[in-house]
Design an enzyme around this catalytic site. Structure first.
Site, PDB file in Angstrom:
ATOM      1  N   GLY A  12      67.722  86.209  75.845  1.00  0.00           N
ATOM      2  CA  GLY A  12      67.258  85.035  75.307  1.00  0.00           C
ATOM      3  C   GLY A  12      66.527  84.168  76.047  1.00  0.00           C
ATOM      4  O   GLY A  12      66.084  82.937  75.812  1.00  0.00           O
ATOM      5  N   ASN A  14      63.123  83.992  76.199  1.00  0.00           N
ATOM      6  CA  ASN A  14      62.011  83.461  75.298  1.00  0.00           C
ATOM      7  C   ASN A  14      62.735  82.415  74.433  1.00  0.00           C
ATOM      8  O   ASN A  14      61.791  81.510  74.258  1.00  0.00           O
ATOM      9  CB  ASN A  14      61.317  84.575  74.778  1.00  0.00           C
ATOM     10  CG  ASN A  14      60.361  85.392  75.670  1.00  0.00           C
ATOM     11  OD1 ASN A  14      59.251  85.008  75.971  1.00  0.00           O
ATOM     12  ND2 ASN A  14      60.937  86.723  75.985  1.00  0.00           N
ATOM     13  N   ARG A  65      70.240  99.557  57.095  1.00  0.00           N
ATOM     14  CA  ARG A  65      69.469  98.519  57.301  1.00  0.00           C
ATOM     15  C   ARG A  65      69.443  97.300  56.396  1.00  0.00           C
ATOM     16  O   ARG A  65      69.440  95.955  56.664  1.00  0.00           O
ATOM     17  CB  ARG A  65      68.183  98.679  58.016  1.00  0.00           C
ATOM     18  CG  ARG A  65      68.255  99.671  59.182  1.00  0.00           C
ATOM     19  CD  ARG A  65      66.829  99.596  59.899  1.00  0.00           C
ATOM     20  NE  ARG A  65      65.841 100.505  59.055  1.00  0.00           N
ATOM     21  CZ  ARG A  65      64.504 100.682  59.161  1.00  0.00           C
ATOM     22  NH1 ARG A  65      64.037  99.553  59.746  1.00  0.00           N
ATOM     23  NH2 ARG A  65      63.882 101.299  58.534  1.00  0.00           N
ATOM     24  N   MET A  90      65.961  93.334  68.739  1.00  0.00           N
ATOM     25  CA  MET A  90      65.540  94.839  69.049  1.00  0.00           C
ATOM     26  C   MET A  90      66.149  95.761  67.767  1.00  0.00           C
ATOM     27  O   MET A  90      65.927  96.822  68.058  1.00  0.00           O
ATOM     28  CB  MET A  90      66.334  95.260  70.347  1.00  0.00           C
ATOM     29  CG  MET A  90      66.153  94.579  71.448  1.00  0.00           C
ATOM     30  SD  MET A  90      64.220  94.496  71.836  1.00  0.00           S
ATOM     31  CE  MET A  90      63.941  96.045  72.449  1.00  0.00           C
ATOM     32  N   LEU A  93      62.937  95.720  61.478  1.00  0.00           N
ATOM     33  CA  LEU A  93      63.243  95.211  60.025  1.00  0.00           C
ATOM     34  C   LEU A  93      62.528  96.029  59.123  1.00  0.00           C
ATOM     35  O   LEU A  93      61.429  96.436  59.196  1.00  0.00           O
ATOM     36  CB  LEU A  93      62.777  93.647  60.027  1.00  0.00           C
ATOM     37  CG  LEU A  93      63.418  92.867  61.072  1.00  0.00           C
ATOM     38  CD1 LEU A  93      62.641  91.511  61.186  1.00  0.00           C
ATOM     39  CD2 LEU A  93      64.985  92.586  60.797  1.00  0.00           C
ATOM     40  N   HIS A 109      55.794  90.719  72.156  1.00  0.00           N
ATOM     41  CA  HIS A 109      56.119  92.332  72.466  1.00  0.00           C
ATOM     42  C   HIS A 109      55.261  92.233  73.869  1.00  0.00           C
ATOM     43  O   HIS A 109      54.049  91.678  74.408  1.00  0.00           O
ATOM     44  CB  HIS A 109      54.900  93.101  71.629  1.00  0.00           C
ATOM     45  CG  HIS A 109      55.226  94.659  71.879  1.00  0.00           C
ATOM     46  ND1 HIS A 109      56.170  95.425  71.503  1.00  0.00           N
ATOM     47  CD2 HIS A 109      54.186  95.348  72.448  1.00  0.00           C
ATOM     48  CE1 HIS A 109      56.034  96.618  72.248  1.00  0.00           C
ATOM     49  NE2 HIS A 109      54.831  96.703  72.734  1.00  0.00           N
ATOM     50  N   THR A 141      54.173  92.308  60.680  1.00  0.00           N
ATOM     51  CA  THR A 141      53.815  92.709  59.297  1.00  0.00           C
ATOM     52  C   THR A 141      54.836  94.215  59.036  1.00  0.00           C
ATOM     53  O   THR A 141      55.622  94.347  60.181  1.00  0.00           O
ATOM     54  CB  THR A 141      52.477  93.584  59.187  1.00  0.00           C
ATOM     55  OG1 THR A 141      52.212  94.549  60.349  1.00  0.00           O
ATOM     56  CG2 THR A 141      51.477  92.368  59.410  1.00  0.00           C
ATOM     57  N   ASP A 145      54.976  96.163  65.648  1.00  0.00           N
ATOM     58  CA  ASP A 145      54.178  95.661  66.543  1.00  0.00           C
ATOM     59  C   ASP A 145      52.478  96.069  66.151  1.00  0.00           C
ATOM     60  O   ASP A 145      52.070  96.276  67.056  1.00  0.00           O
ATOM     61  CB  ASP A 145      54.340  96.623  67.668  1.00  0.00           C
ATOM     62  CG  ASP A 145      55.864  96.492  68.485  1.00  0.00           C
ATOM     63  OD1 ASP A 145      56.244  97.271  69.018  1.00  0.00           O
ATOM     64  OD2 ASP A 145      56.534  95.451  68.131  1.00  0.00           O
ATOM     65  N   GLU A 174      55.129  85.509  79.282  1.00  0.00           N
ATOM     66  CA  GLU A 174      55.697  85.605  77.962  1.00  0.00           C
ATOM     67  C   GLU A 174      55.960  84.181  77.853  1.00  0.00           C
ATOM     68  O   GLU A 174      56.120  83.413  76.726  1.00  0.00           O
ATOM     69  CB  GLU A 174      56.868  86.596  77.720  1.00  0.00           C
ATOM     70  CG  GLU A 174      56.463  87.864  77.696  1.00  0.00           C
ATOM     71  CD  GLU A 174      57.747  88.718  77.427  1.00  0.00           C
ATOM     72  OE1 GLU A 174      57.592  89.829  78.344  1.00  0.00           O
ATOM     73  OE2 GLU A 174      58.367  88.497  76.579  1.00  0.00           O
TER      74      GLU A 174
END
Ligand code: GRF
Length: 195
Positions: A12, A14, A65, A90, A93, A109, A141, A145, A174
């Site tokens: 974590g 970021n 999922r 990771m 979705l 990314h 979207t 990526d 990042e």
């Protein structure tokens, strides 16, 4: 005040930068940090920063999922976020989940998209003999990526670089890029941040 929820899977770093920036600058409120792994070190860091946390283990759901996401959605919807940030999350979705947050979900990314979507981005840049690498923040979207780019940061590839040394150099950028993009994004500004 815009409400921001963050999804993580691991350390974590970021997420910590995003929360620190929001708390220091006051442009948004971090309302939840959730993870697919209850052992993710980032959850404890978030709790220490005063952010509510949740963990939904994806493993009991196997390949289902949609069922995993139905559980993950409970703490997210309860937190009523305006924006959802993926930060080292990771799990891929489903389109159904992504559509629920269309136009208000971001991801970071570790490559200069559209180069190297997916995994092992630093090794692939080294294998290709690239002179530079970097990271990208994009809107999420249903295509992995692939969404509109909201920011990019570039770093040189140095002689003798390994995937680890390059990853460490990119991670520093990042931590600068993601907060800068989020600050603009919650203000409704989609102009890309270029570092
Ligand atoms: C980062 O390099 C990010 O780009 C990638 O996973 C790494 C996670 O780092 N998706 P952290 O969990 O934010 O420290």
């Amino acid at each position: 005040m815009k409400r921001v929820a963050i999804l993580i899977s691991g350390g974590g770093s970021n997420m910590v930068r995003l929360v620190e920036d929001m708390q220091a600058q006051g442009y948004a409120a971090p309302v939840l940090v959730a993870s697919n792994d209850a052992a993710a070190a980032g959850l404890e860091k978030a709790a220490r920063m005063g952010v509510p946390t949740a963990a939904i283990d994806h493993r009991p759901f196997g390949k289902d999922r949609v069922a995993f996401e139905a559980e993950l959605l409970k703490p997210i919807l309860a937190a009523e976020p305006d924006v959802l940030c993926l930060a080292g999350f990771m799990r891929v979705l489903t389109p159904g989940f992504v559509e629920q947050f269309a136009g208000r979900m971001l991801n970071i990314h570790p490559s200069l998209l559209p180069k190297y979507p997916g995994l092992h981005t630093h090794q692939r840049a080294l294998d290709a003999g690239d002179a530079e690498a970097g990271c990208t923040v994009h809107e999420v979207t249903p295509v992995l990526d692939d969404g509109p780019i909201l920011g990019q940061a570039r770093v040189p590839v140095e002689p003798g670089d390994t995937a680890e040394t390059l990853a460490a150099r990119v991670l520093v950028m990042e931590h600068r890029l993601y907060p800068a993009v989020l600050r603009r994004y919650v203000a409704g500004d989609r102009t890309p941040v270029l570092l």
